[in-house]
Design a protein around this motif. Structure first.
Motif, short mmCIF file in Angstrom:
data_model
loop_
_atom_site.label_atom_id
_atom_site.label_comp_id
_atom_site.label_asym_id
_atom_site.label_seq_id
_atom_site.Cartn_x
_atom_site.Cartn_y
_atom_site.Cartn_z
N LYS A 83 2.05 6.85 -6.92
CA LYS A 83 1.02 7.90 -6.88
C LYS A 83 -0.37 7.37 -7.21
O LYS A 83 -1.18 8.07 -7.85
CB LYS A 83 1.37 9.05 -7.84
CG LYS A 83 2.79 9.57 -7.72
CD LYS A 83 2.99 10.34 -6.44
CE LYS A 83 4.42 10.88 -6.32
NZ LYS A 83 4.82 11.15 -4.96
N PHE A 84 -0.66 6.15 -6.83
CA PHE A 84 -2.02 5.64 -7.03
C PHE A 84 -2.95 6.26 -5.99
O PHE A 84 -2.53 6.59 -4.88
CB PHE A 84 -2.05 4.11 -6.88
CG PHE A 84 -1.74 3.38 -8.16
CD1 PHE A 84 -2.73 3.19 -9.11
CD2 PHE A 84 -0.46 2.88 -8.40
CE1 PHE A 84 -2.44 2.52 -10.29
CE2 PHE A 84 -0.18 2.22 -9.58
CZ PHE A 84 -1.17 2.04 -10.53
N SER A 85 -4.21 6.38 -6.38
CA SER A 85 -5.20 6.91 -5.43
C SER A 85 -5.50 5.83 -4.38
O SER A 85 -5.14 4.66 -4.56
CB SER A 85 -6.48 7.28 -6.17
OG SER A 85 -7.07 6.11 -6.72
N ARG A 86 -6.20 6.24 -3.32
CA ARG A 86 -6.55 5.26 -2.28
C ARG A 86 -7.46 4.18 -2.85
O ARG A 86 -7.35 3.01 -2.50
CB ARG A 86 -7.27 5.97 -1.12
CG ARG A 86 -6.34 6.73 -0.22
CD ARG A 86 -7.09 7.36 0.93
NE ARG A 86 -7.82 8.56 0.49
CZ ARG A 86 -7.28 9.77 0.41
NH1 ARG A 86 -6.04 9.95 0.76
NH2 ARG A 86 -7.99 10.80 0.00
N LEU A 133 0.12 -0.31 -13.40
CA LEU A 133 -0.35 -1.34 -12.48
C LEU A 133 0.62 -2.52 -12.44
O LEU A 133 0.99 -3.03 -11.38
CB LEU A 133 -1.71 -1.89 -12.94
CG LEU A 133 -2.98 -1.14 -12.55
CD1 LEU A 133 -4.18 -1.80 -13.22
CD2 LEU A 133 -3.17 -1.14 -11.06
N TYR A 164 0.84 -1.20 0.00
CA TYR A 164 0.00 0.00 0.00
C TYR A 164 0.88 1.25 0.00
O TYR A 164 0.64 2.19 -0.77
CB TYR A 164 -0.92 -0.01 1.23
CG TYR A 164 -1.90 1.13 1.26
CD1 TYR A 164 -3.06 1.08 0.48
CD2 TYR A 164 -1.67 2.26 2.04
CE1 TYR A 164 -3.96 2.13 0.49
CE2 TYR A 164 -2.57 3.31 2.05
CZ TYR A 164 -3.72 3.25 1.29
OH TYR A 164 -4.60 4.29 1.29
N PHE A 165 1.92 1.23 0.81
CA PHE A 165 2.83 2.38 0.90
C PHE A 165 3.52 2.61 -0.45
O PHE A 165 3.58 3.75 -0.93
CB PHE A 165 3.86 2.12 2.00
CG PHE A 165 4.86 3.22 2.15
CD1 PHE A 165 4.49 4.46 2.67
CD2 PHE A 165 6.18 3.04 1.76
CE1 PHE A 165 5.41 5.49 2.79
CE2 PHE A 165 7.11 4.06 1.88
CZ PHE A 165 6.72 5.29 2.39
N ARG A 212 1.05 4.00 -3.03
CA ARG A 212 0.62 5.38 -2.77
C ARG A 212 1.77 6.38 -2.91
O ARG A 212 1.65 7.40 -3.55
CB ARG A 212 0.05 5.49 -1.34
CG ARG A 212 -1.22 4.74 -1.11
CD ARG A 212 -2.46 5.49 -1.59
NE ARG A 212 -2.79 6.64 -0.77
CZ ARG A 212 -2.86 7.89 -1.21
NH1 ARG A 212 -2.60 8.16 -2.46
NH2 ARG A 212 -3.18 8.89 -0.42
N TRP A 247 -7.48 2.84 -5.70
CA TRP A 247 -6.73 1.81 -6.44
C TRP A 247 -5.73 1.09 -5.54
O TRP A 247 -5.50 -0.11 -5.69
CB TRP A 247 -5.99 2.45 -7.63
CG TRP A 247 -6.85 2.66 -8.81
CD1 TRP A 247 -7.60 3.77 -9.08
CD2 TRP A 247 -7.10 1.74 -9.87
NE1 TRP A 247 -8.29 3.59 -10.25
CE2 TRP A 247 -8.00 2.37 -10.77
CE3 TRP A 247 -6.65 0.46 -10.18
CZ2 TRP A 247 -8.47 1.74 -11.93
CZ3 TRP A 247 -7.11 -0.16 -11.33
CH2 TRP A 247 -8.01 0.48 -12.19
#
Lengths: 478, 56
Positions: A222-225, A446, A214-215, A218, A227
């Motif tokens: 720079k993925f949104s929450r 992705l 997740y870290f 993000r 995604w």
């Protein structure tokens, strides 16, 4: 709005797995109800390939046994699919092709120069063999599936109705519980050790993997929450089902987990082709570490347990060839299965935790609240089948040597079907793995997160955790 | 397939940057901290109560 069906593929797998298990259990009443099923032997001459599973049916020819097995499995699955709302004529047509290609791959993989282990090489008048055991057929099936899925898209589309790898593996897992129950009787302390250590391993995996992925998603990609959370669950926990459960928990749009899932399938296939061989090279002295590693590193139930089965065969063959140690079959698969089963059990709980965190602290929307009943909804039912068959066989077979004999006869019958559902899983996973997706516009970002996380730390942390909890734990020697 | 590709390409393009919220940082740190701490505890429990069984 379409009405939600009560019967899902997961529940159907539980029912079919238990049905086959109950047929096998008739052995306790002196009835060999599955002995006519087809057994694939290691072979050099064509007439030796097939035979009925049990001596009770020794006068039956191998081909008749094969046709009966095909007809029985098709019938059982068709009845299930009928209730599931599938297209029955299309399923039967597709399944026939899938069955015979998969079975053909298994037969090919059982050819003695490929499959014969060192202890039986002389029996086939061979000087040398790859020694991969009959499970080499699984790898052949996977490769055949990949070829069909990626180079024959028209054929893959025609077979779509029968491409259900998750259902096949779940049916197999229900029966695998029985096999492991019988094996556990002969090594109770080892089995309890594997179960507890499996539980420890997945607690670690959840807490460490998810947070790191997740870290990375993000902070660096720079993925949104919306995604990042399904992506973290998909990459780090249990592929498709975790991505979907997390997507629902944080109220992501349906598109998000679907995209993540399609990527998971492709990478699972890549892992299945690499990790079991890596385990054979580096972990033949620590077979249980290898099994747990497959469970922690390879995503999706089918992929992880199938990889465990390949690693089981490869490592036993290598240990026998290199050191003369003949490990009992199935323990490496058990380690992979135990870890994966616990992971599945925890998906619901983790989704619940995420839903509470999201709803309370991150994106609180009025009227949106996760109920604990959702955890139960997400509980994978096939896990119950695995636990039930495991406990029944453990309790029965621990009662005395006579019952243990019946237990062994039971798993000899169910083991045939478990093997067939395994090979169906391998072939169909291969077919649904569309590698062209990796080159699709937009998916590169992705895929990049997936590659960085999977090969950057998930595989290695998984290996470390597996080693920490499973090193020194050895399967019984035959 | 074509439609799927177009959708994902659009999704990636229109994704806006969302800085890490303090709560997200807490979630990550707590998760990792509990993970590492429990690693030690669970290892001790497994080694003490479920010693490695080398078959039978």
């Amino acid at each position: 709005m379409a009405q939600k069906r009560w019967l899902t593929e997961d529940k159907l797998a539980l029912i079919l797995g238990l049905f086959l298990f109950l047929l096998g259990m008739l052995n306790f009443a002196g009835v060999d109800a599955l002995g006519w099923s087809v057994k694939t032997n290691v072979w050099t001459s064509l007439d030796k390939i097939l035979s009925p599973a049990s001596g009770t049916y020794k006068n039956m020819s191998g081909v008749v046994s094969l046709l009966l097995t095909y007809a029985f499995i098709t019938l059982v699955l068709s009845v299930g699919l009928r209730f599931l709302g599938g297209d029955l004529p299309k399923f039967i047509k597709s399944f026939t092709v899938v069955f015979f290609i998969s079975f053909g791959c298994w037969v090919l993989g059982s050819y003695a120069p490929i499959a014969a282990t060192p202890d039986i090489v002389a029996k086939f008048h061979l000087k040398w063999s790859l020694g991969l055991t009959g499970e080499a057929g699984f790898i052949v099936a996977l490769v055949a599936g990949i070829i069909v899925g990626n180079f024959m898209p028209g054929v893959a589309e025609e077979l779509k109705e029968a491409l259900r790898p998750e259902m096949y593996i779940k049916i197999a897992i229900v029966m695998l519980g029985a096999e492991l129950g019988v094996k556990a009787v002969e090594a109770v302390s080892l089995a309890s050790s594997v179960i507890f250590r499996g539980l420890c391993a997945i607690v670690e995996a959840y807490l460490i993997y998810w947070a790191l992925v997740y870290f990375v998603a993000r902070k660096y990609f720079k993925f949104s929450r919306e995604w990042s959370a399904p992506l973290a669950s998909g990459i780090s926990i249990c592929g498709v089902s975790a991505a979907i459960a997390t997507g629902a928990a944080i109220r992501a749009r349906p598109l998000v987990p679907i995209m993540v899932s399609s990527l998971v399938v492709v990478f699972t296939c890549i892992e299945m082709l690499i990790l079991p061989f890596a385990a054979q090279m580096g972990l033949s002295g620590e077979p249980m570490v290898a099994g747990a590693w497959m469970g922690l590193a390879v995503k999706s139930d089918g992929g992880a347990i199938a990889s465990g089965a390949i690693a089981d065969a490869l490592i036993r063959a290598k240990a026998l060839a290199d050191t003369g140690v003949h490990y009992q079959e199935g323990w490496v698969t058990m380690a992979a299965t135990t870890v994966k089963i616990f992971i599945d059990v925890f998906i619901g709980i983790w989704s619940f935790i995420l839903a509470v965190v999201w709803c309370t602290f991150i994106e609180c929307k009025p009227g949106e609240r996760m109920k604990f009943s959702a955890v139960l909804d997400r509980f994978p039912r096939f896990v119950l089948g695995y636990v039930v068959t495991f406990l029944i066989m453990l309790a029965l077979c621990a009662s005395g040597p006579a019952l243990l004999g019946h237990g062994k006869a039971t798993i000899a019958g169910t083991g045939i079907f478990r093997g067939i559902f395994f090979v169906l899983t391998f072939f169909t996973i291969g077919v649904v793995s569309n590698f062209k997706k990796l080159w699709a516009e937009g998916i590169g970002k992705l895929a990049a997160v997936y590659v960085v996380c999977l090969f950057g730390f998930i595989i290695w942390i998984g290996l470390f955790i597996s080693w920490l909890f499973f090193h020194g734990v050895k399967p019984p020697v035959v | 397939m074509q439609l799927e590709q177009e959708i994902i390409a659009q999704e990636m393009q229109k994704m806006e940057h969302e800085p890490l919220m303090p709560m997200e940082k807490k979630l990550i740190i707590w998760s990792l901290s509990i993970g590492v701490a429990s690693l030690v505890l669970l290892y001790w429990v497994s080694a003490t109560f479920f010693p490695a069984a080398h078959g039978v």
